[in-house]
Design a protein around this motif. Structure first.
Motif, PDB file in Angstrom:
ATOM      1  N   TRP A 111       0.840  -1.211   0.000  1.00 14.05           N
ATOM      2  CA  TRP A 111       0.000   0.000   0.000  1.00 14.05           C
ATOM      3  C   TRP A 111       0.867   1.249   0.000  1.00 14.05           C
ATOM      4  CZ3 TRP A 111      -0.626   4.382   2.841  1.00 14.05           C
ATOM      5  CH2 TRP A 111      -1.775   5.132   2.603  1.00 14.05           C
ATOM      6  N   MET A 112       1.883   1.258   0.867  1.00 16.50           N
ATOM      7  CA  MET A 112       2.762   2.434   0.933  1.00 16.50           C
ATOM      8  C   MET A 112       3.514   2.639  -0.376  1.00 16.50           C
ATOM      9  SD  MET A 112       4.342   2.558   4.803  1.00 16.50           S
ATOM     10  CE  MET A 112       4.663   0.818   5.037  1.00 16.50           C
ATOM     11  N   ARG A 113       3.932   1.532  -0.996  1.00 11.44           N
ATOM     12  CA  ARG A 113       4.645   1.650  -2.262  1.00 11.44           C
ATOM     13  C   ARG A 113       3.759   2.272  -3.340  1.00 11.44           C
ATOM     14  NH1 ARG A 113       6.969   3.427  -5.595  1.00 11.44           N
ATOM     15  NH2 ARG A 113       8.144   2.461  -7.292  1.00 11.44           N
ATOM     16  N   LEU A 114       2.503   1.899  -3.339  1.00  6.72           N
ATOM     17  CA  LEU A 114       1.587   2.368  -4.371  1.00  6.72           C
ATOM     18  C   LEU A 114       1.197   3.832  -4.189  1.00  6.72           C
ATOM     19  CD1 LEU A 114      -0.815  -0.726  -4.678  1.00  6.72           C
ATOM     20  CD2 LEU A 114       0.937  -0.005  -6.307  1.00  6.72           C
ATOM     21  N   TYR A 115       1.102   4.284  -2.922  1.00  2.00           N
ATOM     22  CA  TYR A 115       0.485   5.580  -2.686  1.00  2.00           C
ATOM     23  C   TYR A 115       1.403   6.664  -2.114  1.00  2.00           C
ATOM     24  CZ  TYR A 115      -3.823   3.084  -3.593  1.00  2.00           C
ATOM     25  OH  TYR A 115      -4.807   2.336  -4.200  1.00  2.00           O
ATOM     26  N   LEU A 116       2.574   6.311  -1.617  1.00  2.00           N
ATOM     27  CA  LEU A 116       3.416   7.325  -0.980  1.00  2.00           C
ATOM     28  C   LEU A 116       4.385   8.001  -1.942  1.00  2.00           C
ATOM     29  CD1 LEU A 116       4.318   5.742   2.478  1.00  2.00           C
ATOM     30  CD2 LEU A 116       2.433   7.283   1.895  1.00  2.00           C
ATOM     31  N   GLY A 117       4.671   7.374  -3.058  1.00  3.23           N
ATOM     32  CA  GLY A 117       5.662   7.937  -3.970  1.00  3.23           C
ATOM     33  C   GLY A 117       7.053   7.416  -3.655  1.00  3.23           C
ATOM     34  N   ASP A 118       7.952   7.537  -4.604  1.00  2.00           N
ATOM     35  CA  ASP A 118       9.288   6.940  -4.493  1.00  2.00           C
ATOM     36  C   ASP A 118      10.094   7.486  -3.325  1.00  2.00           C
ATOM     37  OD1 ASP A 118       8.648   5.513  -6.742  1.00  2.00           O
ATOM     38  OD2 ASP A 118       9.821   6.759  -8.112  1.00  2.00           O
ATOM     39  N   ARG A 119      10.168   8.803  -3.189  1.00  2.00           N
ATOM     40  CA  ARG A 119      11.052   9.397  -2.192  1.00  2.00           C
ATOM     41  C   ARG A 119      10.640   9.040  -0.771  1.00  2.00           C
ATOM     42  NH1 ARG A 119      15.463  10.169  -5.182  1.00  2.00           N
ATOM     43  NH2 ARG A 119      15.107  11.620  -6.912  1.00  2.00           N
ATOM     44  N   ILE A 120       9.356   9.125  -0.504  1.00  2.00           N
ATOM     45  CA  ILE A 120       8.880   8.803   0.841  1.00  2.00           C
ATOM     46  C   ILE A 120       9.047   7.309   1.113  1.00  2.00           C
ATOM     47  CG2 ILE A 120       6.867   8.747   2.371  1.00  2.00           C
ATOM     48  CD1 ILE A 120       5.875  11.263   1.015  1.00  2.00           C
ATOM     49  N   PHE A 121       8.754   6.478   0.106  1.00  2.00           N
ATOM     50  CA  PHE A 121       8.909   5.038   0.308  1.00  2.00           C
ATOM     51  C   PHE A 121      10.374   4.678   0.519  1.00  2.00           C
ATOM     52  CE2 PHE A 121       9.217   0.568  -0.974  1.00  2.00           C
ATOM     53  CZ  PHE A 121       8.236   0.030  -0.154  1.00  2.00           C
TER      54      PHE A 121
ATOM     55  N   LYS B  30      12.531   6.408   2.075  1.00  2.00           N
ATOM     56  CA  LYS B  30      12.814   6.717   3.480  1.00  2.00           C
ATOM     57  C   LYS B  30      12.241   5.650   4.416  1.00  2.00           C
ATOM     58  CE  LYS B  30      13.087  11.745   2.872  1.00  2.00           C
ATOM     59  NZ  LYS B  30      12.493  13.067   3.218  1.00  2.00           N
ATOM     60  N   VAL B  31      11.025   5.193   4.101  1.00  2.00           N
ATOM     61  CA  VAL B  31      10.408   4.136   4.915  1.00  2.00           C
ATOM     62  C   VAL B  31      11.285   2.893   4.923  1.00  2.00           C
ATOM     63  CG1 VAL B  31       8.455   2.537   5.054  1.00  2.00           C
ATOM     64  CG2 VAL B  31       8.045   4.967   4.587  1.00  2.00           C
ATOM     65  N   ILE B  32      11.741   2.481   3.755  1.00  2.00           N
ATOM     66  CA  ILE B  32      12.555   1.270   3.648  1.00  2.00           C
ATOM     67  C   ILE B  32      13.887   1.445   4.368  1.00  2.00           C
ATOM     68  CG2 ILE B  32      13.891  -0.153   2.031  1.00  2.00           C
ATOM     69  CD1 ILE B  32      10.975  -0.880   2.102  1.00  2.00           C
ATOM     70  N   MET B  33      14.549   2.558   4.143  1.00  2.00           N
ATOM     71  CA  MET B  33      15.859   2.748   4.753  1.00  2.00           C
ATOM     72  C   MET B  33      15.778   2.912   6.264  1.00  2.00           C
ATOM     73  SD  MET B  33      17.730   2.112   2.297  1.00  2.00           S
ATOM     74  CE  MET B  33      19.284   2.359   3.166  1.00  2.00           C
ATOM     75  N   ASN B  34      14.642   3.371   6.757  1.00  2.00           N
ATOM     76  CA  ASN B  34      14.453   3.451   8.218  1.00  2.00           C
ATOM     77  C   ASN B  34      14.399   2.080   8.852  1.00  2.00           C
ATOM     78  OD1 ASN B  34      14.447   6.240   8.545  1.00  2.00           O
ATOM     79  ND2 ASN B  34      12.230   6.436   8.236  1.00  2.00           N
TER      80      ASN B  34
END
Length: 273
Positions: free
Chosen positions: A254-264, A266-270
């Protein structure tokens, strides 16, 4: 109704667990894997283990031919064999990357090609392709693995359109983090691939995240998550085109589809700090 089912990658994990349940439900279950010795339990229960390396055409042809000689049909094909090759794009050899594709994509495609003519003539059948939540998202050091799973997604979508006219169901399974040996198989080779390189610190962080996610109690149980879904797909005349289940699968996609590349990103690297 009892069905003839072929499952690849059934020597452990979600494949083996689902095979046990399907045998109990009265289906004739052929289980294929390189490690046939790991499937003695399935044979004792009434299953039919067969040795097969999905990347070897001769093995694939022999398995399909034997099943068709005995039963004349394959009602359900579950392409479940696969593994995760992790390491930096800079350091993974192209030879190793090609092997990843041979198993995760081309082996799947080869087996599908050999089974399709019989399903088409019968105007019936279900093909289940194991992708991953990684087929819709990405993680550091997983370029080649994610590439194969993204490919499985596209392959399956096209196959679904082509075979609908023959009453063949094509289903994509997208597991999240499941408590199986997948994480163990992934982490040590990744650490080896990144040892003494600029990516070693990142590899250690990713390994910790993987271990935390895939080991009990953090990883989801194969029985409670995937096995029940497979049983449902086998029973269904018209299964859904996709089933997504397991730890993180639904929220991460869901986050991948709706948050956009840059925000996603950050989510992954966190997750790997």
């Amino acid at each position: 109704m009892s069905k003839v089912i072929l499952i690849t990658g059934a020597s452990s994990g979600i494949g083996k667990d689902a095979a046990i349940q399907l045998i109990k439900e009265g289906h004739k279950v052929y289980t294929a894997a390189r490690r046939i010795e790991k499937m003695k339990e399935l044979q004792e229960m009434g299953g039919f283990p067969m040795q097969m390396d999905v990347a070897k055409n001769e093995d694939v042809k022999n398995v399909v031919d034997q099943i068709l000689q005995k039963d004349g049909k394959i009602d359900v094909l579950w392409n479940n064999a696969g593994y995760g090759l992790y390491g930096s794009v800079e350091n993974i050899s192209i030879a190793a990357a090609k092997k990843q594709f041979e198993v995760n994509l081309f082996g799947l495609a080869n087996l599908t090609q050999k089974v399709l003519p019989y399903m088409r003539k019968a105007k019936s059948g279900t093909i289940i392709n194991t992708s991953s939540m990684g087929g819709k998202m990405y993680t550091p050091l997983g370029a080649w693995y994610h590439a194969t799973k993204h490919a499985v997604e596209g392959f399956s979508d096209c196959l679904r359109l082509e075979t609908k006219q023959f009453n063949i169901n094509v289903v994509v399974l997208e597991p999240g983090a499941i408590a199986t040996e997948f994480g163990d198989v992934l982490t040590q080779p990744m650490l080896d691939n990144c040892k003494n390189t600029a990516y070693e610190p990142m590899a250690k962080l990713v390994a910790k995240t993987v271990n935390d996610s895939y080991h009990k109690p953090n990883g989801a149980s194969p029985r409670s998550v995937i096995t029940n879904i497979i049983s449902k797909i086998v029973r269904s005349k018209k299964p859904k085109t996709r089933y997504r289940a397991g730890k993180w699968a639904k929220p991460m996609v869901w986050m991948r589809l709706y948050l956009g590349d840059r925000i996603f990103d950050k989510v992954i690297m966190n997750e790997v700090k």
